[in-house]
Design an enzyme around this catalytic site. Structure first.
Site, PDB file in Angstrom:
ATOM      1  N   HIS A 152      38.127 -21.547 -32.995  1.00 45.99           N
ATOM      2  CA  HIS A 152      36.962 -20.854 -32.441  1.00 45.99           C
ATOM      3  C   HIS A 152      35.779 -21.132 -33.362  1.00 45.99           C
ATOM      4  O   HIS A 152      35.463 -20.340 -34.251  1.00 45.99           O
ATOM      5  CB  HIS A 152      37.236 -19.358 -32.339  1.00 45.99           C
ATOM      6  CG  HIS A 152      36.179 -18.588 -31.602  1.00 45.99           C
ATOM      7  ND1 HIS A 152      36.449 -17.432 -30.911  1.00 45.99           N
ATOM      8  CD2 HIS A 152      34.849 -18.802 -31.452  1.00 45.99           C
ATOM      9  CE1 HIS A 152      35.334 -16.971 -30.367  1.00 45.99           C
ATOM     10  NE2 HIS A 152      34.341 -17.787 -30.694  1.00 45.99           N
ATOM     11  N   HIS A 170      34.203 -19.990 -40.486  1.00 47.43           N
ATOM     12  CA  HIS A 170      35.590 -20.428 -40.686  1.00 47.43           C
ATOM     13  C   HIS A 170      35.715 -21.867 -40.206  1.00 47.43           C
ATOM     14  O   HIS A 170      35.489 -22.798 -40.990  1.00 47.43           O
ATOM     15  CB  HIS A 170      36.607 -19.479 -40.042  1.00 47.43           C
ATOM     16  CG  HIS A 170      36.181 -18.844 -38.750  1.00 47.43           C
ATOM     17  ND1 HIS A 170      35.899 -19.574 -37.618  1.00 47.43           N
ATOM     18  CD2 HIS A 170      36.011 -17.540 -38.419  1.00 47.43           C
ATOM     19  CE1 HIS A 170      35.579 -18.755 -36.641  1.00 47.43           C
ATOM     20  NE2 HIS A 170      35.627 -17.505 -37.092  1.00 47.43           N
ATOM     21  N   GLU A 187      37.917 -22.256 -28.334  1.00 45.35           N
ATOM     22  CA  GLU A 187      37.323 -21.027 -27.820  1.00 45.35           C
ATOM     23  C   GLU A 187      35.864 -20.950 -28.241  1.00 45.35           C
ATOM     24  O   GLU A 187      35.481 -21.443 -29.303  1.00 45.35           O
ATOM     25  CB  GLU A 187      38.038 -19.801 -28.403  1.00 45.35           C
ATOM     26  CG  GLU A 187      39.496 -19.697 -28.081  1.00 45.35           C
ATOM     27  CD  GLU A 187      40.123 -18.469 -28.725  1.00 45.35           C
ATOM     28  OE1 GLU A 187      41.228 -18.093 -28.291  1.00 45.35           O
ATOM     29  OE2 GLU A 187      39.515 -17.900 -29.654  1.00 45.35           O
ATOM     30  N   HIS A 217      44.949 -11.570 -28.578  1.00 42.52           N
ATOM     31  CA  HIS A 217      44.179 -10.680 -29.447  1.00 42.52           C
ATOM     32  C   HIS A 217      45.101  -9.605 -30.000  1.00 42.52           C
ATOM     33  O   HIS A 217      45.527  -8.687 -29.289  1.00 42.52           O
ATOM     34  CB  HIS A 217      42.986 -10.026 -28.756  1.00 42.52           C
ATOM     35  CG  HIS A 217      41.962  -9.563 -29.771  1.00 42.52           C
ATOM     36  ND1 HIS A 217      40.905 -10.345 -30.178  1.00 42.52           N
ATOM     37  CD2 HIS A 217      41.874  -8.417 -30.483  1.00 42.52           C
ATOM     38  CE1 HIS A 217      40.186  -9.706 -31.068  1.00 42.52           C
ATOM     39  NE2 HIS A 217      40.768  -8.532 -31.298  1.00 42.52           N
ATOM     40  N   HIS A 276      45.353 -14.265 -36.422  1.00 42.51           N
ATOM     41  CA  HIS A 276      45.319 -13.401 -37.605  1.00 42.51           C
ATOM     42  C   HIS A 276      46.705 -12.885 -37.989  1.00 42.51           C
ATOM     43  O   HIS A 276      47.109 -12.973 -39.155  1.00 42.51           O
ATOM     44  CB  HIS A 276      44.365 -12.224 -37.362  1.00 42.51           C
ATOM     45  CG  HIS A 276      44.201 -11.336 -38.543  1.00 42.51           C
ATOM     46  ND1 HIS A 276      43.322 -11.613 -39.574  1.00 42.51           N
ATOM     47  CD2 HIS A 276      44.816 -10.166 -38.870  1.00 42.51           C
ATOM     48  CE1 HIS A 276      43.399 -10.650 -40.476  1.00 42.51           C
ATOM     49  NE2 HIS A 276      44.300  -9.763 -40.079  1.00 42.51           N
TER      50      HIS A 276
END
Length: 240
Positions: A43, A50, A70, A190, A214
Site C-alpha cells: 500500500h 513505508h 492497494e 483488516h 500487521h
C-alpha cells in the site's frame, strides 16, 4: 482454498526507521512466496512512510504469485499501477493523512469516479477490488461499477469477535452472499489474525482471498516467518 496475501508494509516501516536496507523488503517478499504465501500486497502512500514507489518497481519482476497494490486512486497512484501492472489493484478511500484504512467506500456517492477508475484498470488488464463494508446495497452498487471483486473491511468483525463470534460474522456472511449473487469475487482484510481468522474463513462462503499484514508480521517476530505463514494457511484450510 482461500488465498493468503501477505501485506509487507510493516517490513518497509522497520527498514525506513534506519534509512538503510535492513530488513530487505524485496527479499522478504520472495521468502514469503517460497514459504507458501499466495500473494504479496503493498500500500504505497504519498509520503512513502513505508512502501516506496521504488519498492513497487523492484518488486514487480520478483513477485511470482499475485501482486496486489492497494491505494487511493489519485493521479499519482494510477500512474504507478498502470506502469507496474500488478495482477490486482484494491481501491481504498484513505486520505493521505490516515495511518491505516478505517472504512470502506460509499460507492453510490462515488459511482462515477469509481466506474471511471475501474474502466481504466480493466483496459490495462488489471483486476480490481473495491474496499467496502457489509452494506448489501453498497455492494450491489460496487458491482455496477464493473469491478471484479470487493474487499470486505473486517475490523468490525475483529472488534466484536471475542464477545459474540456468531453475531460478529453474520453481516459478513450476508455481504459475501450478496457479492456472489452480484457476480463479484470476495476478498477480506483488516486486523484478521491467528485468533479470529479460522472462524471467519469457516463461516464465510465464497471467500477468495485475505490480505494480512500487521498481525502476520508481528506474529513472525515471535514464531518465525515460516511457522507464521504455515499457521495462517492452516486457518484457511478449514472445511466449510
Amino acid at each position: 482454498m482461500t488465498q493468503l496475501s501477505v501485506n509487507i508494509n510493516k517490513v518497509a516501516t522497520l527498514r525506513n526507521a534506519r534509512g538503510e536496507n535492513m530488513p530487505d523488503v524485496q527479499r522478504f517478499a520472495t521468502e514469503c512466496e517460497l514459504l507458501g504465501a499466495n500473494g504479496i500486497t503493498v500500500h504505497p502512500r504519498p509520503d512513502e512512510r513505508h512502501i516506496r514507489h521504488s519498492d513497487v518497481f523492484l518488486l514487480r519482476p520478483l513477485v511470482k504469485t499475485e501482486f496486489n497494490i492497494e491505494g487511493y486512486p489519485s493521479p499519482e497512484f494510477m500512474d504507478l499501477v498502470l506502469k507496474v501492472k500488478p495482477e490486482q489493484v484494491t481501491l481504498v478511500p484513505d486520505s493521505p493523512e490516515d495511518l491505516t484504512s478505517h472504512e470502506g467506500w460509499d460507492v453510490r456517492a462515488n459511482m462515477e469516479f469509481l466506474t471511471g477508475i475501474v474502466d481504466t484498470l480493466r483496459e490495462a488488464g488489471i483486476r480490481t477490488s473495491i474496499f467496502v463494508g457489509t452494506d448489501t446495497d453498497n455492494i450491489k452498487a460496487a458491482a455496477a461499477t464493473g469491478t471484479d471483486r470487493i474487499e470486505l473491511y473486517t475490523k468490525p468483525y475483529v472488534d466484536n469477535y471475542e464477545r459474540n463470534p456468531e453475531e460478529a460474522v453474520a453481516p459478513f456472511v450476508e455481504a459475501s452472499r450478496a457479492a456472489h449473487r452480484a457476480g463479484l469475487g470476495v476478498n477480506a482484510g483488516h486486523d484478521l489474525n491467528l485468533e479470529n481468522l479460522e472462524y471467519f474463513h469457516k463461516s464465510l462462503p465464497y471467500l477468495n482471498e485475505v490480505s494480512i499484514g500487521h498481525s502476520l508480521i508481528s506474529d513472525a517476530l515471535y514464531l518465525g516467518l515460516a511457522e507464521t505463514i504455515r499457521r495462517y494457511k492452516e486457518c484457511l484450510k478449514t472445511t466449510k
